[in-house]
Write a protein that holds these residues in place. Structure first.
Motif, PDB file in Angstrom:
ATOM      1  N   SER A 279       0.583  -0.997  -0.154  1.00  0.00           N
ATOM      2  CA  SER A 279      -0.037  -0.094   0.239  1.00  0.00           C
ATOM      3  C   SER A 279       0.613   0.900   0.359  1.00  0.00           C
ATOM      4  O   SER A 279       2.008   1.285   0.996  1.00  0.00           O
ATOM      5  CB  SER A 279      -0.605  -0.352   1.322  1.00  0.00           C
ATOM      6  OG  SER A 279      -1.530   0.997   0.887  1.00  0.00           O
ATOM      7  N   THR A 283      -0.676   7.686  -1.623  1.00  0.00           N
ATOM      8  CA  THR A 283      -1.575   8.713  -1.994  1.00  0.00           C
ATOM      9  C   THR A 283      -2.559   7.151  -1.994  1.00  0.00           C
ATOM     10  O   THR A 283      -3.851   7.228  -1.897  1.00  0.00           O
ATOM     11  CB  THR A 283      -1.315   7.804  -4.060  1.00  0.00           C
ATOM     12  OG1 THR A 283      -0.752   6.138  -3.863  1.00  0.00           O
ATOM     13  CG2 THR A 283      -0.191   8.790  -3.957  1.00  0.00           C
ATOM     14  N   LYS A 284      -2.336   6.141  -1.047  1.00  0.00           N
ATOM     15  CA  LYS A 284      -2.691   5.334  -0.152  1.00  0.00           C
ATOM     16  C   LYS A 284      -3.096   4.036  -1.693  1.00  0.00           C
ATOM     17  O   LYS A 284      -4.690   3.257  -1.769  1.00  0.00           O
ATOM     18  CB  LYS A 284      -4.364   5.687   0.120  1.00  0.00           C
ATOM     19  CG  LYS A 284      -4.179   6.973   1.437  1.00  0.00           C
ATOM     20  CD  LYS A 284      -5.624   7.419   1.614  1.00  0.00           C
ATOM     21  CE  LYS A 284      -5.316   7.573   3.397  1.00  0.00           C
ATOM     22  NZ  LYS A 284      -6.117   8.542   4.115  1.00  0.00           N
ATOM     23  N   THR A 285      -2.574   4.115  -2.482  1.00  0.00           N
ATOM     24  CA  THR A 285      -2.961   3.349  -4.043  1.00  0.00           C
ATOM     25  C   THR A 285      -2.826   1.872  -3.292  1.00  0.00           C
ATOM     26  O   THR A 285      -1.546   1.495  -2.762  1.00  0.00           O
ATOM     27  CB  THR A 285      -1.486   3.712  -4.936  1.00  0.00           C
ATOM     28  OG1 THR A 285      -1.811   5.073  -5.421  1.00  0.00           O
ATOM     29  CG2 THR A 285      -2.394   2.115  -5.678  1.00  0.00           C
ATOM     30  N   ASN A 286      -3.879   1.025  -3.898  1.00  0.00           N
ATOM     31  CA  ASN A 286      -3.398  -0.572  -3.020  1.00  0.00           C
ATOM     32  C   ASN A 286      -2.626  -1.842  -3.885  1.00  0.00           C
ATOM     33  O   ASN A 286      -3.262  -0.932  -5.508  1.00  0.00           O
ATOM     34  CB  ASN A 286      -4.132  -1.501  -2.515  1.00  0.00           C
ATOM     35  CG  ASN A 286      -4.766  -0.119  -0.753  1.00  0.00           C
ATOM     36  OD1 ASN A 286      -3.802  -0.784   0.142  1.00  0.00           O
ATOM     37  ND2 ASN A 286      -6.031  -0.366  -0.470  1.00  0.00           N
ATOM     38  N   ILE A 317      -4.906  -3.014  -9.053  1.00  0.00           N
ATOM     39  CA  ILE A 317      -4.364  -1.667  -8.329  1.00  0.00           C
ATOM     40  C   ILE A 317      -5.606  -1.129  -8.140  1.00  0.00           C
ATOM     41  O   ILE A 317      -6.274  -0.496  -8.872  1.00  0.00           O
ATOM     42  CB  ILE A 317      -3.328  -0.306  -9.352  1.00  0.00           C
ATOM     43  CG1 ILE A 317      -2.225  -1.176 -10.516  1.00  0.00           C
ATOM     44  CG2 ILE A 317      -3.181   0.961  -8.568  1.00  0.00           C
ATOM     45  CD1 ILE A 317      -1.656  -1.019 -11.679  1.00  0.00           C
ATOM     46  N   GLN A 319      -7.021   2.343  -6.384  1.00  0.00           N
ATOM     47  CA  GLN A 319      -7.068   3.797  -5.879  1.00  0.00           C
ATOM     48  C   GLN A 319      -8.093   4.379  -5.051  1.00  0.00           C
ATOM     49  O   GLN A 319      -9.172   4.750  -5.406  1.00  0.00           O
ATOM     50  CB  GLN A 319      -6.741   4.523  -7.288  1.00  0.00           C
ATOM     51  CG  GLN A 319      -6.066   5.572  -6.611  1.00  0.00           C
ATOM     52  CD  GLN A 319      -4.970   6.461  -5.393  1.00  0.00           C
ATOM     53  OE1 GLN A 319      -4.539   5.277  -6.016  1.00  0.00           O
ATOM     54  NE2 GLN A 319      -5.253   6.965  -4.712  1.00  0.00           N
ATOM     55  N   PHE A 321     -10.568   6.218  -3.923  1.00  0.00           N
ATOM     56  CA  PHE A 321     -11.265   8.585  -5.089  1.00  0.00           C
ATOM     57  C   PHE A 321     -11.356   8.863  -3.918  1.00  0.00           C
ATOM     58  O   PHE A 321     -11.391  10.541  -3.751  1.00  0.00           O
ATOM     59  CB  PHE A 321     -11.596   7.876  -6.241  1.00  0.00           C
ATOM     60  CG  PHE A 321     -11.946   8.734  -7.146  1.00  0.00           C
ATOM     61  CD1 PHE A 321     -11.616   9.849  -7.542  1.00  0.00           C
ATOM     62  CD2 PHE A 321     -13.373   9.403  -6.882  1.00  0.00           C
ATOM     63  CE1 PHE A 321     -11.935  11.124  -8.099  1.00  0.00           C
ATOM     64  CE2 PHE A 321     -13.871  10.616  -7.214  1.00  0.00           C
ATOM     65  CZ  PHE A 321     -13.066  10.974  -7.925  1.00  0.00           C
ATOM     66  N   ASN A 335     -13.457   3.691  -4.829  1.00  0.00           N
ATOM     67  CA  ASN A 335     -12.639   3.051  -5.674  1.00  0.00           C
ATOM     68  C   ASN A 335     -12.313   3.351  -7.546  1.00  0.00           C
ATOM     69  O   ASN A 335     -13.596   2.815  -7.807  1.00  0.00           O
ATOM     70  CB  ASN A 335     -12.303   1.507  -5.284  1.00  0.00           C
ATOM     71  CG  ASN A 335     -12.113   2.114  -3.697  1.00  0.00           C
ATOM     72  OD1 ASN A 335     -11.203   2.642  -2.576  1.00  0.00           O
ATOM     73  ND2 ASN A 335     -12.479   1.448  -2.533  1.00  0.00           N
ATOM     74  N   ALA A 337      -9.730   1.191  -9.532  1.00  0.00           N
ATOM     75  CA  ALA A 337      -8.954   0.005  -9.769  1.00  0.00           C
ATOM     76  C   ALA A 337      -9.558  -0.680 -11.367  1.00  0.00           C
ATOM     77  O   ALA A 337      -9.525  -0.148 -12.197  1.00  0.00           O
ATOM     78  CB  ALA A 337      -9.501  -1.242  -8.892  1.00  0.00           C
TER      79      ALA A 337
END
Lengths: 409, 399
Positions: A279, A283-286, A317, A319, A321, A335, A337
């Protein structure tokens, strides 16, 4: 007739009064552990559940339902309404060091009710736990972490279900353990279980197809080869970087002897997996990814239709939002994705022409998901997919939308 | 109020999505770019039977449990006939044993077809010592129903065994024995108890029923009520597929449409066709045939353009593999239909594999490998200038 009415009336009163005794406040929700001390291997136990009062049993589960409209090269089955699965978890802490969990899955489309997991865990030390029963083999990450509500996509990864045999569980036993210090964690798992059978190269898919072995329910009682399937995994996690797992699963798959008579040579199936998830804090992107290689010993005199090497995987991916209170839901999240996936069911070259064998697929699935709470997800996916046949002819093009809901309960 | 807007927007969005989803799916390829699909004019019931046959032909994968082998060439019909087009060397058949019209002397040793693959634990067949052999690339399936309905009289009319017109092209039918489960056509020509056969590379198979039952048996190792002997040990066993499935597959093959021409009005294609005729390529690759009566109206009395004469021609020493079937000499091959030639790479993994065993990797190479009765036509082709040769190739790719 009067007796019938009386019976019905009495039953209704008793039922209502019984219901009245179930005080929702007595139902204690056991939340998902969101601490940083978890690895992918903990997914089996790290599920929300309900416990009634001091009952030693907690119950949980999830459900997945979809609508989809997908077409391939101008041909579509039209609107499809699907009830994918209902999974029920039953867990019990028998004592401080002994616990039990089971997962029973109903898949109406497959006309299947299966015990996916039912194992007793005995803890001797955090680094030494015994697990015995029906075990989900820890190959890759998705096999152990397959609950619908955890994912932004209505379909499970193709590499996981059509190359690897998710959900793949077998009767057996083994050890596992974890160790952590500061930001670092280490986990291992090692199991001996029943395994594959001849169906992985004798099936109606016309390809080497490990999931075909799932159709043999006898595998929970009798191993086709009589040899154990060895599954092992190690995982390392740094809470600032992510988790990487390396896994292996292999053994003799064929019924090489019967009643003492040798029918064939011993043939192996070996699977290697690597998975990574992280993570990105800023950006808190997983990011969740998994890749696997499969090697199957296939008789040279069989047909190259059945490949001896396969490879494939996926990367998701996700994200976040938008996070806000929406329609009464606090902390609802929207999210974006995207899943990229690839499978090659037959890696190699034709003996006759030395040209590459096809039988591969790639797919891109952009998605929007809405999580009103941590247990429930609404998903909108659009799949773009190209699949080539064995000869590598122009691919079949598939695309379409799916909308799904999945929730723990 | 915001929530109402959100929910309303969501509902409208989903409705638009559901209604428009078809627009965002891949369009069907143009009909002239694919080879499968039924002939026009089938009834609803006939379409349903065609669909059942399609499912059995392309979808049924045989396994040990369902009767595969134990020695075999392929696990399904579709393995050899991807998209109904020409096959790939991966699924090449090998036939062995017969060198003249006296019959196959190796039938009791596994002939005529080699099952070169086997289930685990079994050993594939080997070509017996002393047997000659030839390799056959699977042909395209399209338009077979039309070819089946060309009358024997029309075939004989195209035959010129003594080369009366002195063009170097003779052309003879393959007279062959037919199995007992085959009923000859009304008005079938016979010679010494043999019939005119027309399917297969050597033109040794009488009709599509014989072809279908033989392929199940010899290619996949599946017994039927027509050929109940197991290919492995020759023992008669129960049919491994029901007769109605064989009939459905037969109907499917009979009602597969002919390939649709592309770029017919292109100037080079038109000029190429004229050159194809003037070089006498059309002496064997006849541009037009017609069907006789059929119980399937959509096939009855139709004119079609297969570019074959269904006759055997001596193709010279270069194409003599020393093996034959029926009354064909070893260097003789049935004129292959050229329809669908331009789409062959779509079923052959993106490239050409032409001639009976796929040895030619391009149309030009295939032409250069013509000999025997086709020598004059090849020489005529070679005498053209490059531009003219290209026009013939462009025409051939339009088929």
């Amino acid at each position: 007739m009067k007796i019938k009415y009386f019976t019905f009336f009495s039953f209704t009163i008793i039922s209502l009064s019984t219901n009245a005794q179930i005080d929702p406040s007595l139902l204690r929700r056991i939340p998902i552990d969101t601490t940083k001390t978890l690895l992918n291997m903990d997914a089996i136990y790290n599920r929300p559940a309900l416990q009634a009062g001091k009952l030693p049993i907690s119950l949980g589960g999830y459900v997945e339902t979809n609508w989809q409209h997908v077409g391939t090269d101008g041909v579509s089955e039209g609107h499809q309404f699907q009830f994918r699965r209902l999974s029920i978890f039953i867990a019990s802490s028998i004592s401080k060091q002994i616990k039990f969990l089971s997962e029973i899955e109903f898949e109406p489309a497959e006309k299947e009710i299966s015990v996916e997991y039912a194992a007793i865990d005995v803890t001797f030390h955090p680094l030494l736990n015994l697990r015995s029963g029906i075990i989900v083999n820890p190959i890759g990450a998705f096999n152990q972490n397959h609950d619908g509500p955890k994912w932004e996509f209505t379909d499970r990864p193709i590499a996981a279900t059509q190359m690897l045999p998710v959900t793949w569980s077998n009767a057996g036993f083994g050890l596992y353990g974890k160790y952590y210090k500061k930001d670092w964690m280490f986990g291992y798992e090692f199991y001996l279980t029943g395994g594959f059978n001849n169906s992985i190269i004798e099936n109606n898919q016309n390809k080497t197809f490990l999931p075909a072995a799932k159709e043999d329910a006898k595998r929970f009682e009798k191993s086709a080869s009589g040899k154990p399937l060895v599954t092992g995994k190690i995982a390392v996690k740094n809470s600032n970087v992510g988790e990487i797992g390396l896994s292996y699963m292999g053994g003799i798959y064929n019924k090489f002897q019967e009643d003492g008579l040798v029918l064939d040579k011993k043939r192996r199936c070996d699977v290697f997996g690597i998975d990574f998830n992280t993570s990105i804090k800023k950006t808190k992107t997983n990011i969740i990814s998994e890749w696997a290689w499969i090697f199957v010993d296939i008789p040279a005199t069989y047909t190259q239709q059945f490949g001896n090497k396969q490879r494939g995987g996926f990367i998701d991916i996700v994200q976040p939002f938008f996070k806000h209170k929406i329609s009464g839901w606090d902390n609802a999240v929207v999210n974006f994705a995207c899943r990229l996936e690839y499978v090659d069911w037959n890696v190699g070259k034709f003996i006759q022409t030395k040209g590459n064998i096809g039988d591969d697929l790639w797919s891109v699935v952009p998605a929007v998901s809405f999580r009103p709470n941590s247990l429930t997800i609404f998903r909108l996916n659009y799949r773009i997919q190209k699949q080539r046949d064995l000869l590598g002819n122009p691919p079949a093009n598939t695309a379409g939308f799916s909308i799904g809901i999945s929730t723990y309960f | 109020m915001k929530q109402l807007h959100f929910v309303t927007g969501l509902i409208i969005g989903l409705v638009v999505l559901v209604v428009s989803c078809l627009k965002l799916q891949p369009a069907a390829p143009a009909q002239d770019q694919i080879l499968d699909g039924p002939v026009d004019g089938l009834t609803f019931a006939q379409n349903a039977q065609h669909r059942r046959g399609d499912a059995a032909f392309t979808g049924e994968i045989f396994t040990k449990k369902t009767g595969l082998g134990p020695i075999f060439v392929a696990t399904s019909c579709g393995s050899c006939h991807a998209g109904e087009g020409k096959g790939h060397p991966f699924s090449t058949l090998t036939r062995f044993g017969q060198i003249d019209s006296m019959g196959n002397q190796f039938l009791n040793m596994g002939g005529p077809q080699l099952q070169d693959r086997a289930l685990p634990g079994f050993t594939p067949e080997q070509i017996p010592a002393g047997a000659t052999f030839a390799k056959f690339l699977p042909p395209s399936n399209t338009g077979l129903g039309f070819l089946e309905l060309v009358s024997d009289a029309d075939i004989l009319a195209m035959s010129d065994p003594t080369d009366t017109n002195a063009d170097g092209i003779k052309g003879v039918p393959n007279w062959n024995n037919i199995p007992s489960f085959i009923t000859p056509n009304l008005n079938a020509a016979t010679r010494n108890g043999k019939y005119i056969c027309r399917f297969g590379k050597k033109g040794s198979t009488y009709n599509l029923l014989q072809q279908t039952a033989s392929a199940y048996n010899q290619d996949i190792g599946i017994t039927t009520s027509f050929i109940p002997k197991d290919v492995y040990d020759g023992v008669t066993i129960e049919p491994e597929i029901p007769t109605n499935i064989v009939n459905d597959v037969l109907f499917y093959l009979q009602t597969l449409r002919a390939p649709i021409r592309r770029n017919q009005n292109n100037a080079d294609v038109i000029a190429g066709k004229q050159l194809f005729i003037s070089t006498n390529c059309a002496g064997c690759h006849k541009p037009e045939l017609k069907t006789g009566f059929s119980t399937i109206d959509a096939l009855s009395y139709k004119t079609f353009a297969p570019y074959t004469d269904l006759l055997l021609h001596d193709m010279g020493a270069g194409l003599d593999d020393g093996y034959t079937e029926g009354t064909a000499i070893t260097s003789a091959w049935k004129t292959p239909p050229l329809w669908g030639l331009g789409l062959a790479p779509n079923s052959q993994g993106g490239q050409y594999f032409l001639l009976h065993d796929g040895r030619a990797k391009s149309i030009s190479e295939a032409i250069q490998l013509h000999g025997g009765e086709a020598t004059n036509a090849k020489n005529n082709f070679n005498a053209l200038n490059e531009n003219e040769r290209q026009k013939i190739l462009t025409f051939l790719k339009s088929l």
